[in-house]
Design a protein around this motif. Structure first.
Motif, short mmCIF file in Angstrom:
data_model
loop_
_atom_site.label_atom_id
_atom_site.label_comp_id
_atom_site.label_asym_id
_atom_site.label_seq_id
_atom_site.Cartn_x
_atom_site.Cartn_y
_atom_site.Cartn_z
N SER A 55 -13.15 0.94 -9.88
CA SER A 55 -13.98 1.33 -8.70
C SER A 55 -15.07 2.39 -9.06
N ASP A 91 0.66 -1.18 -0.07
CA ASP A 91 0.15 0.09 -0.01
C ASP A 91 1.01 1.32 -0.03
N MET A 117 -3.56 -2.85 -8.23
CA MET A 117 -4.98 -3.29 -7.33
C MET A 117 -4.47 -4.24 -6.29
N SER A 142 -4.85 4.63 -5.87
CA SER A 142 -5.53 4.16 -6.82
C SER A 142 -5.06 4.79 -8.06
N THR A 168 -1.99 -1.91 -3.70
CA THR A 168 -2.36 -0.67 -2.98
C THR A 168 -3.71 -0.77 -2.78
N LYS A 169 -4.06 -0.42 -1.39
CA LYS A 169 -5.71 -0.61 -1.09
C LYS A 169 -6.29 0.78 -1.00
N SER A 170 -5.36 1.69 -0.39
CA SER A 170 -5.80 3.20 -0.39
C SER A 170 -6.48 3.77 -1.42
#
Length: 280
Positions: free
Chosen positions: A230, A137, A213, A222, A216-218
């Motif tokens: 999303s 992330d 994807m 993105s 990285t979660k935040s």
């Protein structure tokens, strides 16, 4: 020109036009659909151009999701990866073409073997390594994991092999070191290949979806592909607002279309050089 010569030429051009239209049609449909209402998109039989173009779909899509942030994230990450890959690939290609050391051929064989390895096979070990380093992330983890490219090394190696080795040998006799030979002599001569490397690397990392994807979660981190997904899932409601989804897709693909139009001759030249056989 004789008819026997004209007909094959016309047939070849007609075939190329048909193939080009088939390839370009999805992009054309995406752009025109971004100007339609949802009812026109679902209409059967479909229409290519709307009765009344809805230009406000672009502003509505831009306000519905932070596409500006997504585009900025993707461009910055891709540019940093391009810079790192150019340096790494240049140094590795120089070592493989202008330096003599033990197991040189074995190293090249390992590189080519890794080129045949499916990218998905590297996801799990790469994720574990980044997790232990605390780089999940983060942009740092995303950039480091894309810092080396087998294709980039192969591309620059092919470019260096096509240059006369006498230039490097003459520079060594004059007292030039490896760094100077690489960046002052070989780099300018292989400039076109480095331009191609930069373009292809930028396009690849700009479009990259699954790996960014995955690590990285935040939402604020993105990239454009994950951001578009999303928007499709949450804001678009799985197809409830297809006009806005098409407008958002147009935002994301437009920079690449402009880049391709400007640099298409370099891309074609670089790909052909990458797979050309060295005659020297």
């Amino acid at each position: 020109m004789k008819l026997s010569q004209l007909l094959p030429r016309l047939s070849r051009h007609a075939s190329l036009l048909v193939i080009s239209f088939v390839i370009a049609f999805p992009f054309l449909w995406m752009i025109t659909s971004s100007l339609k209402s949802d009812g026109e998109i679902r209409r059967f039989p479909p229409v290519l151009w709307p009765e009344r173009p809805l230009w406000h779909n672009f502003s509505a899509a831009w306000e519905a999701a932070p596409f500006g942030q997504y585009l900025l994230n993707s461009v910055l990450v891709a540019l940093v990866i391009v810079l790192i890959q150019i340096i790494n690939s240049a140094m590795m290609a120089y070592a493989l073409t202008h330096m003599n050391f033990r197991f040189k051929n074995a190293l090249m064989a390992i590189i080519l073997t890794n080129y045949m390895l499916p990218v998905s096979a590297t996801y799990l070990p790469s994720y574990i390594i980044l997790s232990k380093l605390g780089l999940i992330d983060t942009y740092t983890g995303l950039i480091i994991s894309n810092a080396v490219s087998i294709f980039s090394i192969f591309l620059i190696r092919q470019a260096f092999m096509q240059l006369p080795k006498e230039l490097a040998e003459a520079a060594k006799i004059d007292g030039a070191g490896h760094v100077r030979i690489l960046f002052s002599i070989l780099f300018p001569l292989a400039r076109s290949s480095f331009i191609i490397l930069a373009l292809l690397t930028f396009i690849t990392n700009y479009n990259n979806y699954f790996w960014p994807m995955l690590i990285t979660k935040s939402p604020e981190l993105s990239l454009v592909s994950a951001g578009l997904r999303s928007f499709f899932v949450e804001g678009g409601g799985y197809g409830m607002k297809w006009s806005l989804i098409m407008a958002g897709s147009t935002f994301t693909i437009l920079p690449l279309l402009i880049l391709f139009v400007i640099a298409q001759k370099w891309i074609i030249k670089g790909v052909s050089n990458a797979f050309s056989v060295n005659k020297g």
